[in-house]
Design a protein around this motif. Structure first.
Motif, PDB file in Angstrom:
ATOM      1  N   GLY A 101      -5.844  18.837  -2.394  1.00  0.00           N
ATOM      2  CA  GLY A 101      -6.502  19.146  -1.131  1.00  0.00           C
ATOM      3  C   GLY A 101      -6.600  17.995  -0.159  1.00  0.00           C
ATOM      4  O   GLY A 101      -7.180  18.136   0.913  1.00  0.00           O
ATOM      5  N   LYS A 102      -6.031  16.851  -0.491  1.00  0.00           N
ATOM      6  CA  LYS A 102      -6.098  15.674   0.386  1.00  0.00           C
ATOM      7  C   LYS A 102      -4.822  15.548   1.210  1.00  0.00           C
ATOM      8  O   LYS A 102      -3.732  15.794   0.706  1.00  0.00           O
ATOM      9  CB  LYS A 102      -6.297  14.418  -0.442  1.00  0.00           C
ATOM     10  CG  LYS A 102      -7.602  14.407  -1.188  1.00  0.00           C
ATOM     11  CD  LYS A 102      -7.730  13.156  -2.013  1.00  0.00           C
ATOM     12  CE  LYS A 102      -9.032  13.186  -2.796  1.00  0.00           C
ATOM     13  NZ  LYS A 102      -9.111  12.089  -3.758  1.00  0.00           N
ATOM     14  N   GLY A 103      -4.968  15.150   2.472  1.00  0.00           N
ATOM     15  CA  GLY A 103      -3.809  14.920   3.327  1.00  0.00           C
ATOM     16  C   GLY A 103      -2.986  16.164   3.542  1.00  0.00           C
ATOM     17  O   GLY A 103      -3.508  17.272   3.614  1.00  0.00           O
ATOM     18  N   CYS A 104      -1.675  15.974   3.636  1.00  0.00           N
ATOM     19  CA  CYS A 104      -0.739  17.076   3.832  1.00  0.00           C
ATOM     20  C   CYS A 104      -0.145  17.491   2.494  1.00  0.00           C
ATOM     21  O   CYS A 104      -0.073  16.699   1.564  1.00  0.00           O
ATOM     22  CB  CYS A 104       0.389  16.660   4.776  1.00  0.00           C
ATOM     23  SG  CYS A 104      -0.164  16.355   6.460  1.00  0.00           S
ATOM     24  N   LEU A 105       0.294  18.724   2.428  1.00  0.00           N
ATOM     25  CA  LEU A 105       0.980  19.242   1.249  1.00  0.00           C
ATOM     26  C   LEU A 105       2.435  19.466   1.623  1.00  0.00           C
ATOM     27  O   LEU A 105       2.733  20.172   2.588  1.00  0.00           O
ATOM     28  CB  LEU A 105       0.348  20.561   0.798  1.00  0.00           C
ATOM     29  CG  LEU A 105       1.070  21.312  -0.322  1.00  0.00           C
ATOM     30  CD1 LEU A 105       1.090  20.499  -1.614  1.00  0.00           C
ATOM     31  CD2 LEU A 105       0.413  22.667  -0.549  1.00  0.00           C
ATOM     32  N   VAL A 106       3.359  18.849   0.883  1.00  0.00           N
ATOM     33  CA  VAL A 106       4.785  19.009   1.100  1.00  0.00           C
ATOM     34  C   VAL A 106       5.338  19.802  -0.078  1.00  0.00           C
ATOM     35  O   VAL A 106       5.173  19.402  -1.228  1.00  0.00           O
ATOM     36  CB  VAL A 106       5.508  17.650   1.209  1.00  0.00           C
ATOM     37  CG1 VAL A 106       7.006  17.847   1.428  1.00  0.00           C
ATOM     38  CG2 VAL A 106       4.898  16.813   2.330  1.00  0.00           C
ATOM     39  N   VAL A 107       5.976  20.930   0.213  1.00  0.00           N
ATOM     40  CA  VAL A 107       6.541  21.779  -0.834  1.00  0.00           C
ATOM     41  C   VAL A 107       8.060  21.757  -0.679  1.00  0.00           C
ATOM     42  O   VAL A 107       8.593  22.123   0.368  1.00  0.00           O
ATOM     43  CB  VAL A 107       6.027  23.232  -0.728  1.00  0.00           C
ATOM     44  CG1 VAL A 107       6.564  24.066  -1.883  1.00  0.00           C
ATOM     45  CG2 VAL A 107       4.510  23.263  -0.692  1.00  0.00           C
ATOM     46  N   HIS A 108       8.758  21.305  -1.758  1.00  0.00           N
ATOM     47  CA  HIS A 108      10.222  21.281  -1.724  1.00  0.00           C
ATOM     48  C   HIS A 108      10.765  21.242  -3.137  1.00  0.00           C
ATOM     49  O   HIS A 108      10.067  20.768  -4.031  1.00  0.00           O
ATOM     50  CB  HIS A 108      10.727  20.096  -0.905  1.00  0.00           C
ATOM     51  CG  HIS A 108      10.578  18.777  -1.622  1.00  0.00           C
ATOM     52  ND1 HIS A 108      11.526  18.288  -2.489  1.00  0.00           N
ATOM     53  CD2 HIS A 108       9.583  17.874  -1.620  1.00  0.00           C
ATOM     54  CE1 HIS A 108      11.130  17.132  -2.976  1.00  0.00           C
ATOM     55  NE2 HIS A 108       9.955  16.863  -2.467  1.00  0.00           N
ATOM     56  N   PRO A 109      11.955  21.680  -3.360  1.00  0.00           N
ATOM     57  CA  PRO A 109      12.677  22.560  -2.450  1.00  0.00           C
ATOM     58  C   PRO A 109      12.086  23.954  -2.523  1.00  0.00           C
ATOM     59  O   PRO A 109      11.577  24.365  -3.556  1.00  0.00           O
ATOM     60  CB  PRO A 109      14.108  22.545  -2.993  1.00  0.00           C
ATOM     61  CG  PRO A 109      13.938  22.318  -4.465  1.00  0.00           C
ATOM     62  CD  PRO A 109      12.706  21.444  -4.604  1.00  0.00           C
ATOM     63  N   MET A 110      12.153  24.657  -1.428  1.00  0.00           N
ATOM     64  CA  MET A 110      11.748  26.058  -1.415  1.00  0.00           C
ATOM     65  C   MET A 110      13.010  26.900  -1.377  1.00  0.00           C
ATOM     66  O   MET A 110      13.871  26.704  -0.527  1.00  0.00           O
ATOM     67  CB  MET A 110      10.869  26.373  -0.212  1.00  0.00           C
ATOM     68  CG  MET A 110       9.479  25.812  -0.350  1.00  0.00           C
ATOM     69  SD  MET A 110       8.365  26.357   0.955  1.00  0.00           S
ATOM     70  CE  MET A 110       8.358  28.116   0.735  1.00  0.00           C
ATOM     71  N   ALA A 111      13.100  27.821  -2.286  1.00  0.00           N
ATOM     72  CA  ALA A 111      14.237  28.735  -2.336  1.00  0.00           C
ATOM     73  C   ALA A 111      14.180  29.703  -1.161  1.00  0.00           C
ATOM     74  O   ALA A 111      13.106  29.935  -0.596  1.00  0.00           O
ATOM     75  CB  ALA A 111      14.207  29.512  -3.647  1.00  0.00           C
ATOM     76  N   PRO A 112      15.324  30.258  -0.772  1.00  0.00           N
ATOM     77  CA  PRO A 112      15.272  31.346   0.212  1.00  0.00           C
ATOM     78  C   PRO A 112      14.295  32.416  -0.277  1.00  0.00           C
ATOM     79  O   PRO A 112      14.194  32.670  -1.480  1.00  0.00           O
ATOM     80  CB  PRO A 112      16.711  31.861   0.222  1.00  0.00           C
ATOM     81  CG  PRO A 112      17.528  30.683  -0.188  1.00  0.00           C
ATOM     82  CD  PRO A 112      16.684  29.971  -1.208  1.00  0.00           C
ATOM     83  N   GLN A 113      13.577  33.013   0.646  1.00  0.00           N
ATOM     84  CA  GLN A 113      12.568  34.013   0.284  1.00  0.00           C
ATOM     85  C   GLN A 113      12.975  35.374   0.812  1.00  0.00           C
ATOM     86  O   GLN A 113      13.072  35.562   2.023  1.00  0.00           O
ATOM     87  CB  GLN A 113      11.208  33.616   0.844  1.00  0.00           C
ATOM     88  CG  GLN A 113      10.671  32.361   0.207  1.00  0.00           C
ATOM     89  CD  GLN A 113       9.338  31.961   0.798  1.00  0.00           C
ATOM     90  OE1 GLN A 113       9.193  31.841   2.017  1.00  0.00           O
ATOM     91  NE2 GLN A 113       8.360  31.754  -0.055  1.00  0.00           N
ATOM     92  N   PRO A 114      13.198  36.325  -0.099  1.00  0.00           N
ATOM     93  CA  PRO A 114      13.547  37.679   0.340  1.00  0.00           C
ATOM     94  C   PRO A 114      12.381  38.339   1.071  1.00  0.00           C
ATOM     95  O   PRO A 114      11.268  37.814   1.090  1.00  0.00           O
ATOM     96  CB  PRO A 114      13.881  38.391  -0.966  1.00  0.00           C
ATOM     97  CG  PRO A 114      13.244  37.598  -2.045  1.00  0.00           C
ATOM     98  CD  PRO A 114      13.115  36.197  -1.544  1.00  0.00           C
ATOM     99  N   ALA A 115      12.647  39.481   1.635  1.00  0.00           N
ATOM    100  CA  ALA A 115      11.653  40.186   2.447  1.00  0.00           C
ATOM    101  C   ALA A 115      10.336  40.362   1.700  1.00  0.00           C
ATOM    102  O   ALA A 115      10.291  40.718   0.526  1.00  0.00           O
ATOM    103  CB  ALA A 115      12.205  41.538   2.886  1.00  0.00           C
TER     104      ALA A 115
END
Length: 135
Positions: A101-115
């Motif tokens: 919960g501190k600072g920014c959250l960076v999420v990687h890699p993110m897979a393509p997301q279907p509908a």
């Protein structure tokens, strides 16, 4: 300077974006939640906003991406087009659960997301920058 936490969520799935309906692209289908900040042949940078208790329209993200959140929290519900609530095992949801919960959250890699669509039940604004790699 703000702290950030980087969560690596696994490999990027090989999904053929040509099979996905262009009308359901995030910018076309959910424009109130996705604003294009920059786009060229290789990248698209989106500002993503989801108010507390807001549910996005059904949309997809056809390219792998990196997501940098400056405001996010759980619970967030990931919902299929048919209304089925997905288990809490997708990229962003797992990253939020592991985040301090501190600072920014960076999420990687993110897979393509279907509908699908997101329901923000966190009680706070979700805001971030999504960098999509058109590869």
């Amino acid at each position: 300077m703000e702290e950030k936490m980087v969560i690596t969520t696994g490999t990027i799935n090989q999904i053929d974006p040509a099979q996905w309906d262009p009308a359901l692209d995030a910018v076309a289908a959910a424009p109130a939640n996705h604003k294009v900040l920059f786009e060229n042949d290789n990248l698209r940078v989106l500002e993503v906003t989801l108010l507390a208790d807001e549910e996005e329209p059904i949309h997809h993200h056809r390219w792998p991406s990196i997501f940098v959140f400056d405001s996010v929290g759980g619970p967030i519900h990931d919902i299929c087009p048919d209304g089925t609530v997905l288990p809490d095992n997708r990229d962003v949801i797992r990253a939020i659960e592991a985040w301090d919960g501190k600072g920014c959250l960076v999420v990687h890699p993110m897979a393509p997301q279907p509908a699908g669509r997101i329901l923000n039940k966190s009680g706070k604004l979700i805001h971030g920058i999504r960098i999509e790699m058109k590869c």
